[in-house]
Design an enzyme around this catalytic site. Structure first.
Site, PDB file in Angstrom:
ATOM      1  N   LYS A 210     -16.942  22.223  26.758  1.00 41.71           N
ATOM      2  CA  LYS A 210     -18.405  22.254  26.820  1.00 41.71           C
ATOM      3  C   LYS A 210     -18.801  22.820  28.183  1.00 41.71           C
ATOM      4  CE  LYS A 210     -22.550  19.364  26.573  1.00 41.71           C
ATOM      5  NZ  LYS A 210     -23.073  17.990  26.366  1.00 41.71           N
ATOM      6  N   LYS A 268     -18.400  24.648  22.947  1.00 38.06           N
ATOM      7  CA  LYS A 268     -19.867  24.642  23.001  1.00 38.06           C
ATOM      8  C   LYS A 268     -20.297  25.280  24.315  1.00 38.06           C
ATOM      9  CE  LYS A 268     -23.879  21.552  23.008  1.00 38.06           C
ATOM     10  NZ  LYS A 268     -24.357  20.154  22.982  1.00 38.06           N
TER      11      LYS A 268
END
Length: 356
Positions: A210, A268
């Site tokens: 992320k 992400k």
């Protein structure tokens, strides 16, 4: 007598391979299509609020709403009927419910725990995933607990709070928990805690890579966590989310999560980090998820509204690119409309004739 066009008089090029032969018709293109996007590949992120309604529109995310429990259940029924196999639940709690340690995230009566029970009672077959992070619940907007001086996020104290949150969701009936905080060691610690309480079947979808992206703004509006930076001191999400410049570090993070017991790894954002998806796909045999984030969603809407792009074509192409890069599943705010479009598309499928 009419003369033939110049192209007819010219001799044909001597080409043993003419790749356009397989692009000539929709049915030929369907036969050789390498990447297929199905409703079953999609996970729908949903935002949950307290109260009985009405649902709240999210200005920066056209078509997305914050849903009270009754509307959430109705939405989940629709998604299941459309072939969407899973949802991921995110909370927006009232400001007065927030504190420095995210207490509202915990316990059997927390908003997400009640939401899980409601959805599983209504649509038991639907896979319910829950977000494990503290940013929607803290007054400072960080994904964890701050150190005493407010200058950093306390990794190990945060992990203890995340364990409590994950256990509350597992007790409520969540099929899978998804730690999105990027604290060191949280996957192994949550896995051990779930197993110790008998929740061996509850899965872990790890936000493994992320990145500290500038494209999260609409999401932070949706969950009300946009206050980072108002606290005293240098605490910054860049101290726990990945540097967008770092490719090797992202793979190292993901492989650590695999070693700690993650069931699914996630990248992400998705569309901005297709290289990371491909790198990770080549390094792991675990299922791989990718999250097409709020900023990616919002910019497609914005460009289409200005008439600069064709909305449906670019929406579908953006998702196909993520799948082609190696993602097995995609979290996307487009999930419902893409699944709806698939229901009425021609017999060659949603994307086979795109650009025909």
């Amino acid at each position: 007598m009419p003369t033939r066009p110049d192209s007819a008089r010219r001799p044909a090029l001597s080409l043993p391979r003419r790749l356009r032969r397989l692009r000539r018709t929709a049915s030929l293109r369907a036969l050789v299509e390498e990447t297929v996007l199905r409703p079953a590949d999609l996970i729908a992120p949903l935002f949950v609020i307290e109260g009985e309604g009405p649902a709240e529109e999210i200005a920066s995310m056209p078509g997305q709403r914050r849903l009270p429990l009754a509307d959430l259940v109705a939405e989940c029924r629709e998604l299941w009927a459309l072939g969407i196999p899973a949802v991921d639940l995110f909370a927006k709690v009232p400001e007065e419910a927030k504190d420095a340690v995210g207490s509202a995230a915990l316990g059997a009566d927390s908003l997400i725990a009640r939401a899980v029970r409601a959805v599983k009672a209504a649509v038991p077959e639907l896979t319910v995933i829950t977000d494990i992070a503290l940013d929607p619940y803290t007054t400072h907007g960080h994904d964890g607990l701050l150190t005493a001086d407010g200058c950093d996020v306390d990794n190990d104290r945060t992990v203890e709070q995340l364990i409590a949150m994950a256990l509350a969701h597992a007790r409520a009936g969540a099929d899978m928990v998804a730690p999105s905080d990027m604290m060191d060691g949280r996957i192994g610690a949550i896995r051990a805690a779930l197993d110790a309480e008998g929740f061996m079947q509850v899965g872990l979808l790890a936000y493994s890579a992320k990145f500290a992206s500038g494209f999260y703004g609409p999401f932070r509006e949706a969950v009300g966590s946009g206050k980072v930076g108002t606290v005293a001191g240098p605490a910054d999400k860049k101290s726990y989310q990945l540097n967008p410049a770092n490719r090797r570090e992202a793979i190292e993070e993901a492989l650590l999560d695999e070693a700690e017991g993650a069931d699914i790894l996630m990248v992400k954002p998705a569309g901005l980090y297709l290289d990371i998806i491909r790198d990770l796909r080549e390094r792991t045999r675990l299922p791989l998820a990718a999250y097409q984030i709020s900023g990616e969603y919002a910019q497609i809407h914005a460009a289409a509204r200005l008439g600069w792009i064709d909305y449906a074509t670019c929406r579908d192409e953006s998702l196909l690119a993520i799948k082609r890069a190696g993602a097995d599943m995609i979290l996307t705010y487009f999930a419902k409309e893409v699944a709806t479009a698939a229901r009425v598309s021609d017999r060659w499928g949603l994307l086979a004739t795109a650009g025909a």
